[in-house]
Design an enzyme around this catalytic site. Structure first.
Site, PDB file in Angstrom:
ATOM      1  N   HIS A  19       0.852  -1.189   0.000  1.00  0.00           N
ATOM      2  CA  HIS A  19       0.000   0.000   0.000  1.00  0.00           C
ATOM      3  C   HIS A  19       0.888   1.240   0.000  1.00  0.00           C
ATOM      4  O   HIS A  19       2.122   1.134   0.046  1.00  0.00           O
ATOM      5  CB  HIS A  19      -1.006  -0.027   1.156  1.00  0.00           C
ATOM      6  CG  HIS A  19      -0.404  -0.097   2.537  1.00  0.00           C
ATOM      7  ND1 HIS A  19       0.438   0.857   3.035  1.00  0.00           N
ATOM      8  CD2 HIS A  19      -0.529  -1.042   3.523  1.00  0.00           C
ATOM      9  CE1 HIS A  19       0.795   0.541   4.266  1.00  0.00           C
ATOM     10  NE2 HIS A  19       0.234  -0.620   4.591  1.00  0.00           N
ATOM     11  N   HIS A  22       3.824   1.618   2.492  1.00  0.00           N
ATOM     12  CA  HIS A  22       5.064   0.918   2.129  1.00  0.00           C
ATOM     13  C   HIS A  22       5.787   1.685   1.018  1.00  0.00           C
ATOM     14  O   HIS A  22       7.004   1.814   1.006  1.00  0.00           O
ATOM     15  CB  HIS A  22       4.778  -0.491   1.603  1.00  0.00           C
ATOM     16  CG  HIS A  22       3.972  -1.360   2.522  1.00  0.00           C
ATOM     17  ND1 HIS A  22       2.822  -1.997   2.123  1.00  0.00           N
ATOM     18  CD2 HIS A  22       4.162  -1.710   3.816  1.00  0.00           C
ATOM     19  CE1 HIS A  22       2.335  -2.703   3.129  1.00  0.00           C
ATOM     20  NE2 HIS A  22       3.126  -2.550   4.185  1.00  0.00           N
ATOM     21  N   CYS A 127       2.067  -9.305  20.927  1.00  0.00           N
ATOM     22  CA  CYS A 127       1.153  -8.810  19.891  1.00  0.00           C
ATOM     23  C   CYS A 127       1.591  -9.428  18.573  1.00  0.00           C
ATOM     24  O   CYS A 127       2.717  -9.182  18.111  1.00  0.00           O
ATOM     25  CB  CYS A 127       1.193  -7.287  19.783  1.00  0.00           C
ATOM     26  SG  CYS A 127       0.326  -6.705  18.295  1.00  0.00           S
ATOM     27  N   CYS A 130       2.439  -6.890  15.722  1.00  0.00           N
ATOM     28  CA  CYS A 130       3.791  -6.298  15.835  1.00  0.00           C
ATOM     29  C   CYS A 130       4.858  -7.378  15.783  1.00  0.00           C
ATOM     30  O   CYS A 130       6.013  -7.075  15.568  1.00  0.00           O
ATOM     31  CB  CYS A 130       4.018  -5.634  17.191  1.00  0.00           C
ATOM     32  SG  CYS A 130       3.044  -4.222  17.578  1.00  0.00           S
ATOM     33  N   CYS A 144      -2.718  -3.772  22.441  1.00  0.00           N
ATOM     34  CA  CYS A 144      -1.439  -3.340  21.876  1.00  0.00           C
ATOM     35  C   CYS A 144      -1.481  -1.836  21.610  1.00  0.00           C
ATOM     36  O   CYS A 144      -2.424  -1.339  20.986  1.00  0.00           O
ATOM     37  CB  CYS A 144      -1.182  -4.094  20.573  1.00  0.00           C
ATOM     38  SG  CYS A 144       0.067  -3.302  19.554  1.00  0.00           S
ATOM     39  N   HIS A 147      -1.461  -1.377  17.535  1.00  0.00           N
ATOM     40  CA  HIS A 147      -2.548  -1.918  16.721  1.00  0.00           C
ATOM     41  C   HIS A 147      -3.919  -1.852  17.383  1.00  0.00           C
ATOM     42  O   HIS A 147      -4.933  -2.116  16.736  1.00  0.00           O
ATOM     43  CB  HIS A 147      -2.241  -3.363  16.320  1.00  0.00           C
ATOM     44  CG  HIS A 147      -1.056  -3.467  15.411  1.00  0.00           C
ATOM     45  ND1 HIS A 147       0.231  -3.616  15.881  1.00  0.00           N
ATOM     46  CD2 HIS A 147      -0.967  -3.376  14.061  1.00  0.00           C
ATOM     47  CE1 HIS A 147       1.064  -3.631  14.854  1.00  0.00           C
ATOM     48  NE2 HIS A 147       0.377  -3.488  13.746  1.00  0.00           N
ATOM     49  N   LYS A 295      -4.248   5.431  10.706  1.00  0.00           N
ATOM     50  CA  LYS A 295      -3.234   4.612  10.073  1.00  0.00           C
ATOM     51  C   LYS A 295      -3.939   3.603   9.150  1.00  0.00           C
ATOM     52  O   LYS A 295      -5.016   3.119   9.477  1.00  0.00           O
ATOM     53  CB  LYS A 295      -2.463   3.860  11.165  1.00  0.00           C
ATOM     54  CG  LYS A 295      -1.281   3.089  10.623  1.00  0.00           C
ATOM     55  CD  LYS A 295      -0.383   2.562  11.724  1.00  0.00           C
ATOM     56  CE  LYS A 295       0.847   1.925  11.139  1.00  0.00           C
ATOM     57  NZ  LYS A 295       0.784   0.492  10.967  1.00  0.00           N
ATOM     58  N   LYS A 298      -5.465  -3.271   7.212  1.00  0.00           N
ATOM     59  CA  LYS A 298      -6.329  -4.215   6.519  1.00  0.00           C
ATOM     60  C   LYS A 298      -7.720  -4.208   7.133  1.00  0.00           C
ATOM     61  O   LYS A 298      -8.722  -4.217   6.442  1.00  0.00           O
ATOM     62  CB  LYS A 298      -5.717  -5.625   6.678  1.00  0.00           C
ATOM     63  CG  LYS A 298      -5.136  -6.146   5.397  1.00  0.00           C
ATOM     64  CD  LYS A 298      -5.076  -7.634   5.249  1.00  0.00           C
ATOM     65  CE  LYS A 298      -4.380  -8.462   6.286  1.00  0.00           C
ATOM     66  NZ  LYS A 298      -3.762  -9.663   5.750  1.00  0.00           N
TER      67      LYS A 298
HETATM   68  N1  MSP Z   1       8.571  -6.773   8.594  1.00  0.00           N
HETATM   69  C1  MSP Z   1       8.693  -5.656   9.459  1.00  0.00           C
HETATM   70  C2  MSP Z   1       9.970  -4.886   9.193  1.00  0.00           C
HETATM   71  C3  MSP Z   1      11.208  -5.686   9.321  1.00  0.00           C
HETATM   72  S1  MSP Z   1      12.617  -4.761   8.915  1.00  0.00           S
HETATM   73  C4  MSP Z   1      13.884  -5.709   9.358  1.00  0.00           C
HETATM   74  C5  MSP Z   1       7.494  -4.747   9.286  1.00  0.00           C
HETATM   75  N2  MSP Z   1       6.851  -4.821   8.120  1.00  0.00           N
HETATM   76  S2  MSP Z   1       5.542  -3.972   7.718  1.00  0.00           S
HETATM   77  O1  MSP Z   1       5.246  -4.380   6.384  1.00  0.00           O
HETATM   78  O2  MSP Z   1       4.525  -4.151   8.676  1.00  0.00           O
HETATM   79  O3  MSP Z   1       5.906  -2.458   7.766  1.00  0.00           O
HETATM   80  C6  MSP Z   1       7.104  -2.003   7.278  1.00  0.00           C
HETATM   81  C7  MSP Z   1       7.170  -0.517   7.131  1.00  0.00           C
HETATM   82  O4  MSP Z   1       6.182  -0.057   6.222  1.00  0.00           O
HETATM   83  C8  MSP Z   1       6.912   0.382   8.337  1.00  0.00           C
HETATM   84  O5  MSP Z   1       7.877   0.546   9.243  1.00  0.00           O
HETATM   85  C9  MSP Z   1       6.838   1.661   7.585  1.00  0.00           C
HETATM   86  O6  MSP Z   1       8.115   2.000   7.173  1.00  0.00           O
HETATM   87  C10 MSP Z   1       6.007   1.300   6.420  1.00  0.00           C
HETATM   88  N3  MSP Z   1       4.625   1.589   6.676  1.00  0.00           N
HETATM   89  C11 MSP Z   1       3.595   0.731   6.868  1.00  0.00           C
HETATM   90  N4  MSP Z   1       2.456   1.434   7.025  1.00  0.00           N
HETATM   91  C12 MSP Z   1       2.728   2.746   6.928  1.00  0.00           C
HETATM   92  C13 MSP Z   1       2.001   3.927   6.907  1.00  0.00           C
HETATM   93  N5  MSP Z   1       0.694   3.953   7.054  1.00  0.00           N
HETATM   94  N6  MSP Z   1       2.683   5.074   6.713  1.00  0.00           N
HETATM   95  C14 MSP Z   1       4.021   5.117   6.511  1.00  0.00           C
HETATM   96  N7  MSP Z   1       4.729   4.040   6.531  1.00  0.00           N
HETATM   97  C15 MSP Z   1       4.128   2.853   6.791  1.00  0.00           C
HETATM   98  O7  MSP Z   1       7.211  -3.967  10.170  1.00  0.00           O
END
Ligand code: MSP
Length: 507
Positions: A19, A22, A127, A130, A144, A147, A295, A298
């Site tokens: 999304h 990411h 959690c 997380c 949490c 979340h 935030k 899903k």
């Molecule tokens: N798998 C772990 C990270 C391991 S790194 C060794 C993880 N993954 S995640 O897919 O849940 O999220 C990764 C990153 O996506 C978040 O830290 C952030 O950088 C980014 N984001 C996820 N949702 C976000 C927003 N709504 N806004 C900005 N960044 C976001 O955590």
């Protein structure tokens, strides 16, 4: 020998599909990678997928397929999403890869040999979203804090990583390297957390099998974060290519969201210290991208896929919005209206119209060819100031200010045209002045294409081509190429072309 530069994004969990949250981190890393490459650096830019852990195992179970099948499908969606945004990562790591298993096992053994692992009973709160532990006082209404979902009571015999041993060393490290956690507010948060006292944490599981077995006790798999964080080392050759590892480690930047700061700025450096490795040079945590003030998740059904926006504003428009319109640090609310408004003002009007205006006048007044002379007027200073301000801003990952500096040069060029009125000098038959003024504008446009290329690579390359320059902006070298008159464009054949950014109707 070019300078090595190593930048990473988090590796994304495959329980979710890509999304714009990411994409935000990934585009930022890409802009930085492109910027460093323009300066001749030897860039390693890593992204990838985090495929182990309970969360992924459960997501697969819900779909009635194996975790490996689930991971395979979702990981591909991330790779496709990044290709669709012109992301120039040099590697894509999956934690289920053989290279990663080998490296993690070697690392685990090193931490074990250092005497930092011990067997104990873990009883506490977990959690799954997380994949992290909480103490009762950290919960918010029993849920949490990130979340807002219930945590699970876990009792297990686990191996523990002796994080408590690293309190002082971490404080010393951050004292000696104030730049190692940014921005400042995040650094303070990390220091506060460390000073509050560090507890050993459980680093293995027996209740799940979807993970990397501990080399000294294969009945346990490594805790998903222990495995995931190490991706940053695997990818640059830990355990397989020591020369490569020495060259790129420690990483220059781990770009992350603020939700995973503690893992990156407390657990991770301590784990590295235990194995005798250096901590990363800088962990930079940005805020969340919110949708309607919340935030994306899903469960809230408020996730936006990058492709949905690219359809309207294109790849460059998407990238530009997230870098120019959102500040990299604090939280920011995503607004479709704001994205379209900015596209129209900055890309369609300023960038696109300037290019169109200069190329149209050049076709009409100087035969569609770059004149031999320039006036070398006020744009000389404006161009130098733009590069200087951009470089200073991008050095502190202030992308919005960095590109605002480039758009200042666009504004200055428009103002110069208004001031010198080439249509009047042309009408008066003053060909020398007309040509010299257009010569300045064409040179300013060359510099704009170059400096904007990390954020809008497609339009920048197209403008470069229309200006009659061979090759691409990517092949140029800064700072030299940003110098006024750095290359002789006299006689370049110009091409007007269709609008680079067609105007969009307001939603
Ligand atoms: N798998 C772990 C990270 C391991 S790194 C060794 C993880 N993954 S995640 O897919 O849940 O999220 C990764 C990153 O996506 C978040 O830290 C952030 O950088 C980014 N984001 C996820 N949702 C976000 C927003 N709504 N806004 C900005 N960044 C976001 O955590």
């Amino acid at each position: 020998m070019p300078r090595p530069f190593y930048v990473t994004t988090p590796i994304y969990y495959v329980n979710d599909v890509p999304h714009i949250g990411h994409a935000y981190t990934t585009v930022a890393a890409d802009v930085l990678a492109r910027w460093r490459r323009l300066h001749g650096d030897d860039v390693v830019f890593l992204t990838g997928t985090d495929e182990h852990g309970l969360k992924v195992q459960r997501a697969a179970e819900e779909r009635g397929i194996t975790p490996a099948e689930h991971a395979e499908q979702t990981s591909r969606r991330f790779r496709d999403a990044w290709a669709g945004l012109d992301i120039t990562n040099t590697d894509f790591i999956r934690t289920t890869e053989e290279r990663h298993h080998r490296a993690v096992q070697e690392f685990l053994q090193a931490v074990h040999d250092a005497g930092d692992i011990e067997l104990d009973t873990y009883e506490g709160l977990y959690c799954v979203a997380c994949e992290g532990y909480y103490t009762p006082d950290e919960l918010v209404d029993g849920n949490c804090p990130i979340h807002g979902r219930p945590v699970e009571q876990v009792v297990e015999e686990n191996y523990f990583f002796r994080l408590s041993r690293y309190e002082q060393r971490l404080l010393d490290h951050y004292e000696a390297h104030p730049e190692a956690v940014q921005p400042e507010t995040r650094r303070n948060e990390v220091l506060g957390f460390i000073k509050g006292g560090l507890k050993d944490f459980s680093m293995s599981r027996t209740s799940i099998s979807w993970g990397i077995p501990l080399p000294w006790d294969p009945s346990h798999v490594a805790y998903v974060w222990f495995d995931a964080l190490f991706n940053y080392c695997t990818a640059v050759g830990y355990g397989s290519d020591p020369v490569r590892f020495d060259r790129y480690w420690p990483a220059d930047y781990h770009l992350i969201g603020k939700d995973i700061l503690r893992f990156h700025a407390v657990y991770w450096p301590a784990m590295l210290m235990s194995a005798g490795l250096e901590p990363p040079r800088c962990v930079f945590a940005h805020g969340f991208l919110l949708v309607g003030g919340e935030k994306m998740s899903k469960t809230r059904l408020n996730q936006i896929a990058p492709a949905d926006l690219v359809e309207t504003v294109g790849v460059d428009g998407f990238r530009y919005h997230f870098m120019a319109d959102q500040r990299f640090g604090p939280d920011g609310d995503f607004s479709y209206e704001a994205m379209v408004a900015r596209y129209n003002s900055d890309l369609a009007n300023n960038f696109g119209n300037l290019a169109n205006r200069v190329l149209t006048m050049s076709a009409g007044y100087v035969g569609g060819v770059t004149p031999a002379d320039r006036a070398d007027g006020p744009l000389v200073a404006a161009a130098a100031a733009a590069y200087e301000a951009q470089a200073a801003a991008l050095d502190r990952l202030d992308f919005a200010s960095g590109f605002a500096a480039v758009w200042e040069l666009i504004r200055a060029t428009n103002a110069y045209i208004e001031d010198r009125r080439p249509w009047e000098t042309n009408k008066a038959g003053d060909t020398a002045t007309t040509a010299a003024v257009l010569g300045d504008c064409l040179e300013a446009l060359r510099i704009v294409a170059l400096l904007a290329s990390p954020v809008i690579p497609r339009a920048a390359a197209e403008l470069w081509r229309r200006l009659g320059w061979p090759g691409t902006p990517e092949e140029q070298r800064l700072p030299e190429a940003a110098g006024w008159g750095a290359v002789n464009g006299s006689g370049n054949r110009l091409e007007k072309g269709a609008p680079l950014f067609p105007r969009l109707d307001a939603p």
